[in-house]
Design a protein around this motif. Structure first.
Motif, short mmCIF file in Angstrom:
data_model
loop_
_atom_site.label_atom_id
_atom_site.label_comp_id
_atom_site.label_asym_id
_atom_site.label_seq_id
_atom_site.Cartn_x
_atom_site.Cartn_y
_atom_site.Cartn_z
N PRO A 17 36.05 -4.86 -7.61
CA PRO A 17 35.48 -5.21 -8.91
C PRO A 17 34.56 -4.10 -9.43
N SER A 18 34.33 -4.12 -10.71
CA SER A 18 33.43 -3.11 -11.28
C SER A 18 31.97 -3.53 -11.04
N ASP A 19 31.10 -2.58 -11.21
CA ASP A 19 29.67 -2.82 -11.00
C ASP A 19 29.14 -3.71 -12.11
N ASP A 20 28.65 -4.90 -11.73
CA ASP A 20 28.12 -5.83 -12.73
C ASP A 20 26.60 -5.79 -12.81
N GLY A 21 25.97 -4.90 -12.06
CA GLY A 21 24.52 -4.75 -12.10
C GLY A 21 23.76 -5.74 -11.26
N SER A 22 24.45 -6.59 -10.53
CA SER A 22 23.76 -7.62 -9.74
C SER A 22 23.12 -7.07 -8.48
N CYS A 23 23.60 -5.93 -7.99
CA CYS A 23 23.04 -5.37 -6.76
C CYS A 23 21.58 -4.94 -6.94
N ALA A 34 24.80 -9.94 1.35
CA ALA A 34 25.40 -11.28 1.44
C ALA A 34 26.75 -11.36 0.74
N ARG A 35 26.90 -10.68 -0.39
CA ARG A 35 28.16 -10.75 -1.14
C ARG A 35 29.20 -9.86 -0.47
N LYS A 36 30.32 -10.49 -0.07
CA LYS A 36 31.38 -9.77 0.65
C LYS A 36 32.63 -9.70 -0.20
N SER A 37 33.51 -8.83 0.20
CA SER A 37 34.80 -8.69 -0.47
C SER A 37 35.65 -9.92 -0.15
N PRO A 38 36.36 -10.47 -1.13
CA PRO A 38 37.19 -11.65 -0.85
C PRO A 38 38.38 -11.35 0.06
N SER A 44 31.00 -5.14 2.29
CA SER A 44 30.01 -5.70 1.35
C SER A 44 30.21 -5.14 -0.04
N TYR A 45 29.78 -5.94 -1.02
CA TYR A 45 29.83 -5.52 -2.42
C TYR A 45 28.70 -4.53 -2.71
N CYS A 46 27.57 -4.76 -2.08
CA CYS A 46 26.38 -3.92 -2.29
C CYS A 46 26.05 -3.16 -1.01
N LEU A 47 25.22 -2.14 -1.18
CA LEU A 47 24.81 -1.29 -0.05
C LEU A 47 23.29 -1.20 -0.02
N TRP A 48 22.71 -1.45 1.14
CA TRP A 48 21.27 -1.35 1.33
C TRP A 48 20.95 0.06 1.78
N ASP A 57 10.97 2.34 -0.77
CA ASP A 57 11.58 2.83 0.46
C ASP A 57 13.04 2.41 0.56
N PHE A 58 13.37 1.15 0.23
CA PHE A 58 14.73 0.65 0.32
C PHE A 58 15.11 0.01 -1.00
N HIS A 59 16.38 0.09 -1.32
CA HIS A 59 16.88 -0.62 -2.50
C HIS A 59 18.37 -0.92 -2.34
N CYS A 60 18.85 -1.80 -3.17
CA CYS A 60 20.23 -2.27 -3.10
C CYS A 60 21.03 -1.65 -4.25
N THR A 61 22.17 -1.06 -3.92
CA THR A 61 23.02 -0.42 -4.93
C THR A 61 24.46 -0.89 -4.77
N TYR A 62 25.21 -0.71 -5.82
CA TYR A 62 26.64 -1.06 -5.81
C TYR A 62 27.38 -0.08 -4.89
N GLU A 63 28.27 -0.64 -4.06
CA GLU A 63 29.07 0.20 -3.16
C GLU A 63 30.53 0.15 -3.60
N THR A 64 31.08 1.29 -3.89
CA THR A 64 32.49 1.36 -4.25
C THR A 64 33.32 0.97 -3.04
N SER A 65 34.21 0.03 -3.25
CA SER A 65 35.00 -0.45 -2.11
C SER A 65 36.10 0.56 -1.76
N PHE A 66 36.57 0.49 -0.55
CA PHE A 66 37.62 1.37 -0.08
C PHE A 66 38.69 0.51 0.58
N VAL A 67 39.87 1.06 0.67
CA VAL A 67 41.02 0.33 1.21
C VAL A 67 40.94 0.34 2.73
N THR A 68 41.06 -0.86 3.31
CA THR A 68 41.04 -0.98 4.76
C THR A 68 42.37 -1.59 5.22
N PRO A 69 42.73 -1.39 6.47
CA PRO A 69 43.96 -2.02 6.98
C PRO A 69 43.94 -3.54 6.86
#
Length: 139
Positions: A17-23, A34-38, A44-48, A57-69
């Protein structure tokens, strides 16, 4: 085939999905991750992340998903099941809709009658030829 491509496009959109700004609104690591790929529960949808150059020091950002087996296997199973469920009734419906009508049966029976008569005429011509050859060879 269009059903297959539609399902692949739909499932690919679910996976990436595209970045919806929720991260950016997540303030804790647990909430961020907490939000995972279906299609892959380990992605995860987001990256800490740790930000060195800002005051946070820490923040949450959108993580571009990648293809897994796991994702490929999940998509393959889902597409196979949905295609099998929907394809049989659709094929039956098209067979039913393309069934011969009374007019096409008439045309088919006339065509078969013509073929039958041509074959009989051909057989008669062959028999006449054999009889003539036999008559000539007996003289």
């Amino acid at each position: 085939q269009s059903l297959l491509f539609f399902l692949l496009a739909l499932l690919s959109d679910l996976q990436s999905p595209s970045d919806d700004g929720s991260c950016e609104t997540k303030l804790s690591q647990i909430a961020c991750l907490a939000r995972k790929s279906p299609l892959d529960p380990y992605q995860s949808y987001c990256l800490w992340t740790e930000e060195i150059y800002t005051q946070q020091d820490f923040h949450c950002t959108y993580e571009t998903s990648f293809v897994t087996p796991r994702m490929i296997l999940t998509i393959t199973v889902i597409v196979s099941i949905i295609t099998a469920i929907f394809l049989r009734p659709v094929e039956y419906l098209f067979q039913l809709l393309s069934s011969p009508t009374a007019d096409s049966k008439k045309v088919q029976s006339v065509g078969q009658a013509v073929i039958h008569r041509v074959r009989r005429a051909s057989a008669a011509a062959i028999n006449a030829t054999h009889a003539m050859v036999n008559h000539v060879t007996q003289r």
